[in-house]
Design an enzyme around this catalytic site. Structure first.
Site, short mmCIF file in Angstrom:
data_model
loop_
_atom_site.label_atom_id
_atom_site.label_comp_id
_atom_site.label_asym_id
_atom_site.label_seq_id
_atom_site.Cartn_x
_atom_site.Cartn_y
_atom_site.Cartn_z
N ASP A 7 0.85 -1.18 0.00
CA ASP A 7 0.00 0.00 0.00
C ASP A 7 0.89 1.24 0.00
OD1 ASP A 7 -2.71 1.18 0.14
OD2 ASP A 7 -1.98 1.99 2.04
N GLU A 9 0.80 5.78 0.46
CA GLU A 9 0.10 7.03 0.71
C GLU A 9 0.80 8.11 -0.13
OE1 GLU A 9 -2.66 7.07 2.23
OE2 GLU A 9 -2.55 5.15 3.29
N HIS A 154 -5.71 6.42 7.48
CA HIS A 154 -5.01 5.52 6.56
C HIS A 154 -3.51 5.57 6.88
CE1 HIS A 154 -8.18 5.02 3.23
NE2 HIS A 154 -8.77 5.54 4.29
N ASP A 159 -2.39 -0.49 6.64
CA ASP A 159 -3.35 -0.94 5.63
C ASP A 159 -2.86 -2.19 4.91
OD1 ASP A 159 -4.89 1.16 6.36
OD2 ASP A 159 -4.82 2.22 4.44
#
Length: 241
Positions: A7, A9, A154, A159
């Site tokens: 994942d 960001e 998040h 995640d």
């Protein structure tokens, strides 16, 4: 198979507007077991993080000031994911940003990650299994009983860990099969087989509760009613006949 659940960001979206990766989180899965190996880094993007993005992940510009840039971690990140099956929720988003980061470094041979890794998109998988339903990561956690109580904001590593549990549950229902002598102990050595425990011969026998005459009669009456409604004898009766 070695899988890496991944994942990211970012400073915002879309990548075409010059947005960059600010966090990468990966966890390793081999043979449907979490190995404990992970890759996690925060990155200085050399641009401002959008306020809307900060509201989602909570990563501020001030926090990122002293963090490494993607060029500083590109080699170790690539080595961690190379050759693995990447498991990503909404893979097009993360892969677009990762490919862009390598392209900005002029590393065109790495700018198409699918040349080096296979990809499994859990969002597409969820949409196939649950059409017309919400298939966000939070929705899948609720549907499959995965604990996401620590996910107030998040975060790439958190995640990725949650997605690993969701993916393993979606595709098998059991996330960790631990058998005697299987895997490694906490100190890195092989686990020793657990001793076989034999039940004593004089142990109390399990009670067998048999149906009474009244219960058997009620059962037969119920079966007869089902047969009448269906217009045919049940399969086991046909086989016996």
């Amino acid at each position: 198979m070695r899988s890496v659940v991944l994942d990211t960001e970012t400073t915002g979206m879309p990548v075409a507007d010059g947005h960059r990766i600010i966090e990468i989180g990966c966890v390793e899965v081999i043979g449907r077991r979490l190995t404990g190996r992970h890759y996690h880094v925060y990155l200085q993007p050399d641009r401002e993080v959008d306020e809307g993005a900060i509201a989602v992940h909570g990563i501020t510009n001030e926090f990122l000031v002293d963090k490494p840039r993607f060029r500083d971690v590109a080699d170790e990140f690539f080595e961690f994911i190379k050759g693995a099956q990447l498991v990503i929720h909404n893979a097009a988003f993360d892969l677009g940003f990762i490919n862009n980061e390598f392209a900005l470094l002029g590393q065109q041979e790495r700018a198409e990650i699918t040349d080096h890794c296979s990809v499994l998109d859990t969002l597409l998988m969820a949409r196939e299994r649950h059409p017309g339903q919400r298939n966000s990561l939070d929705a899948l956690c609720k549907r499959y009983g995965v604990d996401n109580s620590g996910r107030d904001l998040h975060g790439a590593l958190l995640d990725a860990e949650i997605l690993a549990d969701v993916w393993l549950t979606m595709t098998g229902g059991q996330t960790n099969l631990s058998l005697a002598g299987d895997g490694e102990s906490s100190d890195g050595g092989r686990q020793q087989p657990s001793p076989i425990r034999r039940l004593p011969a004089d142990r109390p026998r399990t009670a067998v509760l048999r149906a009474s005459e009244e219960e058997l009669a009620a059962h037969m009456a119920r079966m007869a009613a089902i047969e009448k409604a269906a217009g045919a004898a049940p399969l086991w009766a046909q086989l016996e006949g």
